[in-house]
Design an enzyme around this catalytic site. Structure first.
Site, PDB file in Angstrom:
ATOM      1  N   THR A   1       0.837  -1.205   0.000  1.00 43.85           N
ATOM      2  CA  THR A   1       0.000   0.000   0.000  1.00 43.85           C
ATOM      3  C   THR A   1       0.868   1.250   0.000  1.00 43.85           C
ATOM      4  O   THR A   1       0.608   2.208  -0.740  1.00 43.85           O
ATOM      5  CB  THR A   1      -0.940   0.012   1.223  1.00 43.85           C
TER       6      THR A   1
ATOM      7  N   LYS B   1      -8.051  -1.466  -4.928  1.00 45.21           N
ATOM      8  CA  LYS B   1      -7.776  -2.614  -4.059  1.00 45.21           C
ATOM      9  C   LYS B   1      -8.959  -3.564  -4.233  1.00 45.21           C
ATOM     10  O   LYS B   1      -9.963  -3.454  -3.535  1.00 45.21           O
ATOM     11  CB  LYS B   1      -7.639  -2.156  -2.600  1.00 45.21           C
TER      12      LYS B   1
ATOM     13  N   ASP C   1      -6.179   0.273   3.983  1.00 42.70           N
ATOM     14  CA  ASP C   1      -5.527   0.282   2.669  1.00 42.70           C
ATOM     15  C   ASP C   1      -6.372   1.040   1.651  1.00 42.70           C
ATOM     16  O   ASP C   1      -5.857   1.823   0.848  1.00 42.70           O
ATOM     17  CB  ASP C   1      -5.306  -1.148   2.155  1.00 42.70           C
TER      18      ASP C   1
ATOM     19  N   GLU D   1      -3.658  -2.773  -6.393  1.00 42.17           N
ATOM     20  CA  GLU D   1      -2.882  -3.431  -5.344  1.00 42.17           C
ATOM     21  C   GLU D   1      -3.493  -4.785  -5.018  1.00 42.17           C
ATOM     22  O   GLU D   1      -4.674  -4.891  -4.688  1.00 42.17           O
ATOM     23  CB  GLU D   1      -2.848  -2.567  -4.074  1.00 42.17           C
ATOM     24  N   GLY D   2      -2.687  -5.821  -5.117  1.00 39.32           N
ATOM     25  CA  GLY D   2      -3.160  -7.165  -4.815  1.00 39.32           C
ATOM     26  C   GLY D   2      -3.334  -7.384  -3.324  1.00 39.32           C
ATOM     27  O   GLY D   2      -3.005  -6.536  -2.499  1.00 39.32           O
ATOM     28  N   ALA D   3      -3.872  -8.554  -2.993  1.00 42.90           N
ATOM     29  CA  ALA D   3      -4.014  -8.957  -1.588  1.00 42.90           C
ATOM     30  C   ALA D   3      -2.910  -9.953  -1.273  1.00 42.90           C
ATOM     31  O   ALA D   3      -2.756 -10.952  -1.970  1.00 42.90           O
ATOM     32  CB  ALA D   3      -5.380  -9.592  -1.351  1.00 42.90           C
ATOM     33  N   GLY D   4      -2.108  -9.664  -0.245  1.00 42.44           N
ATOM     34  CA  GLY D   4      -1.047 -10.598   0.122  1.00 42.44           C
ATOM     35  C   GLY D   4      -0.025 -10.775  -0.985  1.00 42.44           C
ATOM     36  O   GLY D   4       0.295  -9.844  -1.712  1.00 42.44           O
TER      37      GLY D   4
ATOM     38  N   ASN E   1      11.642  -2.020  -0.408  1.00 38.59           N
ATOM     39  CA  ASN E   1      11.011  -1.312   0.707  1.00 38.59           C
ATOM     40  C   ASN E   1      11.593  -1.829   2.015  1.00 38.59           C
ATOM     41  O   ASN E   1      11.431  -2.994   2.364  1.00 38.59           O
ATOM     42  CB  ASN E   1       9.494  -1.532   0.683  1.00 38.59           C
ATOM     43  N   ARG E   2      12.284  -0.951   2.714  1.00 35.21           N
ATOM     44  CA  ARG E   2      12.993  -1.378   3.923  1.00 35.21           C
ATOM     45  C   ARG E   2      12.010  -1.551   5.078  1.00 35.21           C
ATOM     46  O   ARG E   2      11.457  -0.569   5.578  1.00 35.21           O
ATOM     47  CB  ARG E   2      14.063  -0.351   4.278  1.00 35.21           C
TER      48      ARG E   2
END
Length: 226
Positions: free
Chosen positions: A19, A40, A53, A114-117, A174-175
């Site tokens: 997200t 989403k 989200d 944006e996908g789920a999981g 993405n840290r």
């Protein structure tokens, strides 16, 4: 207006910052003068009557659209979508999602879904996120949650995307673990092996504004041969 284009954002796991990255991508495209909207299709996890989200994606979009087009399926428990849907007595229908996506494409230049999981998450008894991406006809952008084990997760996900003959158009580091050892070496290892462009590295900081993060993403590199 006209028919817009867009991308599908997947991640190496759940909770890796999809997200956050999707919102940053929306701001980055908006900064180029595009009309943008986030989608989403399936949100699982209601907090105080809202789906966080979905709220974040709506806030990062620069046009107003119907909420049911942004989020056709809102499921209350924060569990695997097909199980949450089953408990609610519904079946997630990819055609419903496809039609909602078409409505968004009519209104926006760029639709970022944006996908789920993760990428192989089941959506119903016989279809998963792969089938959804194929139904929407989108290229994938991969969010790699940078922590120990992420190289394997990223390469497995990239393998699954390509096995489904879906374009992998870029990835974002993405840290998510501020203590991660040999961070730069891990990023380099992924750059050498993912065979798609690195769009940017986002720092560990949960308070970063998505608009600020957008300046760290080079969307011009999307789809370039790395």
């Amino acid at each position: 207006m006209g028919m817009g284009k867009g991308y599908f954002v997947t991640g190496t796991d759940t909770g890796v910052g999809k997200t956050r990255v999707t919102c940053a991508l929306l701001h980055a495209f908006a900064a180029t003068g595009k009309t943008v909207v986030g989608m989403k299709p399936v949100a699982a996890g209601c907090e105080n009557g809202m789906w966080p989200d979905v709220e974040l994606l709506a806030a990062a979009s620069n046009i107003s659209v119907q909420r049911e087009h942004i989020n056709p399926y809102a499921l209350v428990p924060p569990i695997a979508p097909h199980i949450a849907a089953d408990r609610a007595g519904i079946e997630i229908d990819l055609e419903v999602i496809r039609q909602a996506h078409l409505e968004l494409k009519k209104k926006a230049d760029i639709v970022i879904v944006e996908g789920a999981g993760g990428f192989l998450v089941p959506l119903n008894d016989h279809e998963d996120s792969v089938a959804l991406v194929q139904a929407l006809g989108l290229a994938v952008l991969l969010v790699v949650g940078m922590r120990l084990g992420c190289i394997n997760h990223a390469l497995l996900t990239a393998h699954a995307v390509r096995a489904a003959q879906i374009p992998l158009a870029g990835w974002v580091a993405n840290r998510i673990d501020p203590e991660m050892a040999v961070f730069k070496e891990n990023v380099l290892a992924l750059e050498q092996r993912l065979d798609c462009p690195l769009l940017g590295i986002l720092p560990y900081d949960q308070n970063h504004d998505a608009r600020d993060l957008s300046s760290l993403l080079d969307i011009a590199r999307i789809g370039m041969s790395s």
